[in-house]
Design a protein around this motif. Structure first.
Motif, PDB file in Angstrom:
ATOM      1  N   ASN A   1       1.071  -0.915   0.292  1.00  0.00           N
ATOM      2  CA  ASN A   1      -0.266  -0.682   0.464  1.00  0.00           C
ATOM      3  C   ASN A   1       0.835   1.387   0.046  1.00  0.00           C
ATOM      4  N   GLY A   2       1.755   1.122  -0.613  1.00  0.00           N
ATOM      5  CA  GLY A   2       2.731   2.811  -0.481  1.00  0.00           C
ATOM      6  C   GLY A   2       3.351   2.814   0.098  1.00  0.00           C
ATOM      7  N   GLU A   3       2.926   1.540   1.282  1.00  0.00           N
ATOM      8  CA  GLU A   3       4.198   2.216   2.800  1.00  0.00           C
ATOM      9  C   GLU A   3       5.940   1.784   2.584  1.00  0.00           C
ATOM     10  N   GLN A   4       6.701   2.323   3.170  1.00  0.00           N
ATOM     11  CA  GLN A   4       8.346   1.783   2.597  1.00  0.00           C
ATOM     12  C   GLN A   4       8.550   0.750   3.479  1.00  0.00           C
ATOM     13  N   ILE A   5       9.363  -0.595   3.045  1.00  0.00           N
ATOM     14  CA  ILE A   5       9.755  -1.434   3.027  1.00  0.00           C
ATOM     15  C   ILE A   5      10.978  -1.337   4.002  1.00  0.00           C
ATOM     16  N   ALA A   6      10.592  -2.551   5.303  1.00  0.00           N
ATOM     17  CA  ALA A   6      11.815  -2.424   6.261  1.00  0.00           C
ATOM     18  C   ALA A   6      12.795  -3.057   5.532  1.00  0.00           C
ATOM     19  N   VAL A   7      13.954  -3.427   5.012  1.00  0.00           N
ATOM     20  CA  VAL A   7      15.019  -3.637   4.691  1.00  0.00           C
ATOM     21  C   VAL A   7      15.798  -4.148   5.410  1.00  0.00           C
ATOM     22  N   VAL A   8      16.230  -5.302   6.357  1.00  0.00           N
ATOM     23  CA  VAL A   8      17.818  -5.332   6.790  1.00  0.00           C
ATOM     24  C   VAL A   8      19.058  -6.032   6.221  1.00  0.00           C
ATOM     25  N   LEU A   9      20.515  -5.779   5.611  1.00  0.00           N
ATOM     26  CA  LEU A   9      20.670  -6.088   4.851  1.00  0.00           C
ATOM     27  C   LEU A   9      22.525  -6.630   5.565  1.00  0.00           C
ATOM     28  N   HIS A  10      22.861  -7.550   4.702  1.00  0.00           N
ATOM     29  CA  HIS A  10      22.767  -8.790   5.078  1.00  0.00           C
ATOM     30  C   HIS A  10      24.515  -9.115   3.994  1.00  0.00           C
ATOM     31  N   ALA A  11      25.732  -8.298   4.051  1.00  0.00           N
ATOM     32  CA  ALA A  11      26.221  -8.747   3.005  1.00  0.00           C
ATOM     33  C   ALA A  11      28.260  -9.267   3.378  1.00  0.00           C
ATOM     34  N   THR A  12      28.900  -9.238   2.735  1.00  0.00           N
ATOM     35  CA  THR A  12      30.101 -10.685   3.167  1.00  0.00           C
ATOM     36  C   THR A  12      30.980  -9.523   3.614  1.00  0.00           C
ATOM     37  N   ASP A  13      31.128  -8.451   2.587  1.00  0.00           N
ATOM     38  CA  ASP A  13      32.431  -7.408   3.221  1.00  0.00           C
ATOM     39  C   ASP A  13      31.477  -5.949   3.180  1.00  0.00           C
ATOM     40  N   SER A  14      32.261  -5.204   3.836  1.00  0.00           N
ATOM     41  CA  SER A  14      32.331  -3.870   3.852  1.00  0.00           C
ATOM     42  C   SER A  14      31.913  -2.778   2.513  1.00  0.00           C
ATOM     43  N   ILE A  15      32.378  -3.063   1.451  1.00  0.00           N
ATOM     44  CA  ILE A  15      32.155  -2.402  -0.023  1.00  0.00           C
ATOM     45  C   ILE A  15      31.402  -2.481  -0.260  1.00  0.00           C
ATOM     46  N   THR A  16      30.972  -4.210  -0.257  1.00  0.00           N
ATOM     47  CA  THR A  16      29.794  -4.482  -0.670  1.00  0.00           C
ATOM     48  C   THR A  16      28.620  -4.249   0.157  1.00  0.00           C
ATOM     49  N   ARG A  17      28.180  -3.874   1.467  1.00  0.00           N
ATOM     50  CA  ARG A  17      27.814  -3.428   2.169  1.00  0.00           C
ATOM     51  C   ARG A  17      27.607  -1.305   1.580  1.00  0.00           C
ATOM     52  N   ALA A  18      28.677  -1.389   1.664  1.00  0.00           N
ATOM     53  CA  ALA A  18      28.239   0.144   1.103  1.00  0.00           C
ATOM     54  C   ALA A  18      27.639   0.528  -0.750  1.00  0.00           C
ATOM     55  N   GLY A  19      28.423  -0.402  -1.075  1.00  0.00           N
ATOM     56  CA  GLY A  19      27.532  -0.007  -2.443  1.00  0.00           C
ATOM     57  C   GLY A  19      26.413  -0.273  -2.726  1.00  0.00           C
ATOM     58  N   VAL A  20      25.600  -1.784  -1.576  1.00  0.00           N
ATOM     59  CA  VAL A  20      24.320  -2.223  -1.668  1.00  0.00           C
ATOM     60  C   VAL A  20      22.955  -0.683  -0.989  1.00  0.00           C
ATOM     61  N   THR A  21      23.978  -0.177   0.380  1.00  0.00           N
ATOM     62  CA  THR A  21      23.526   0.927   0.817  1.00  0.00           C
ATOM     63  C   THR A  21      22.839   1.971   0.156  1.00  0.00           C
ATOM     64  N   SER A  22      24.091   2.278  -0.784  1.00  0.00           N
ATOM     65  CA  SER A  22      24.394   3.470  -1.200  1.00  0.00           C
ATOM     66  C   SER A  22      23.107   3.313  -2.688  1.00  0.00           C
ATOM     67  N   ALA A  23      23.387   2.153  -3.375  1.00  0.00           N
ATOM     68  CA  ALA A  23      21.434   2.350  -4.693  1.00  0.00           C
ATOM     69  C   ALA A  23      20.702   2.038  -3.686  1.00  0.00           C
ATOM     70  N   LEU A  24      20.359   1.612  -2.553  1.00  0.00           N
ATOM     71  CA  LEU A  24      18.948   1.390  -1.889  1.00  0.00           C
ATOM     72  C   LEU A  24      18.468   3.507  -0.986  1.00  0.00           C
ATOM     73  N   ARG A  25      19.922   3.278  -0.630  1.00  0.00           N
ATOM     74  CA  ARG A  25      19.483   4.629   0.316  1.00  0.00           C
ATOM     75  C   ARG A  25      18.081   5.587   0.047  1.00  0.00           C
ATOM     76  N   SER A  26      18.392   6.406  -1.790  1.00  0.00           N
ATOM     77  CA  SER A  26      17.390   6.664  -2.198  1.00  0.00           C
ATOM     78  C   SER A  26      16.698   6.867  -3.070  1.00  0.00           C
ATOM     79  N   ARG A  27      15.738   5.053  -2.681  1.00  0.00           N
ATOM     80  CA  ARG A  27      14.598   4.628  -3.118  1.00  0.00           C
ATOM     81  C   ARG A  27      13.793   4.965  -2.309  1.00  0.00           C
ATOM     82  N   PRO A  28      12.385   5.147  -2.121  1.00  0.00           N
ATOM     83  CA  PRO A  28      11.782   5.244  -1.521  1.00  0.00           C
ATOM     84  C   PRO A  28      10.854   4.393  -0.932  1.00  0.00           C
ATOM     85  N   GLU A  29      10.971   3.330  -1.767  1.00  0.00           N
ATOM     86  CA  GLU A  29      10.204   2.179  -1.648  1.00  0.00           C
ATOM     87  C   GLU A  29      10.657   1.059  -0.367  1.00  0.00           C
TER      88      GLU A  29
END
Length: 207
Positions: free
Chosen positions: A2-30
């Protein structure tokens, strides 16, 4: 959702991957990235490879009522497909195809109780399941739910209201055998009692 933001917890095997995925999703309103212990309906797991560490992580995440899992990984070998699905994974996407749009789409699907696999992985999984049923389960009288024909029959009779003595007479077993069968079922599937065992069998479509 219903248009609400979906809470997502991120698990990544390394800090670089985690930073990249966080950056990619941070601006997504969904979606909204959160940190444990804040509850989230979806866990996004990003792996370099499918190994013992990855299996251990999925085992930790697979808890009753836990988050649905979106897995981002490289190619997964056929023998591991059943382990991946059995580990509670709802959706899979290859790292090379894990665009922000693809991740958001899979997060939405998972939060809505749906699953998603690449077409070739789905085909391989179905082939693997078919061979498991044909070569292992059927010859040994087992179902995909991990229950034998005689266990299913005992639960069916319990559901019909028969007592242990009556079940033993109908199936030509001793009462001790019937009790042993029920004990094995409740222990294997971590069920509390006869009623719980019957409810489990009904839910799994066994009776």
């Amino acid at each position: 959702m219903n248009g609400e933001q979906i809470a997502v917890v991120l698990h990544a095997t390394d800090s670089i991957t985690r930073a990249g995925v966080t950056s990619a999703l941070r601006s997504r309103p969904e979606v909204r990235l959160v940190e444990p212990p804040e509850p989230a309906p979806v866990a996004l797991v990003v792996l370099e490879r499918w190994d013992a560490e990855a299996r251990q992580l999925l085992r930790r995440l697979q808890v009753p009522g836990g988050a649905g899992i979106v897995l981002v990984a490289g190619d997964i070998a056929d023998p591991e497909l059943l382990n991946v699905v059995g580990g509670g994974v709802s959706a899979v996407v290859r790292r090379a195809e894990a665009t922000p749009d693809a991740l958001v789409r899979l997060v939405k699907a998972t939060a809505g109780g749906q699953g998603a696999l690449p077409a070739d992985l789905l085909g391989r999984l179905l082939d693997r399941v078919s061979r498991l049923q044909r070569n292992v389960l059927n010859p040994n009288g087992w179902t995909m739910a991990g229950m034998s024909d005689r266990e299913t029959e005992v639960l069916r009779l319990i559901a019909d209201g028969f007592e242990t003595r009556e079940i033993a007479e109908k199936l030509c077993y001793s009462q001790r055998t019937v009790k042993s069968i029920l004990h094995d079922i409740t222990n294997r599937f971590q069920l509390r009692n006869r009623a719980h065992a019957v409810a489990f069998a009904l839910r799994e479509g066994l009776i």
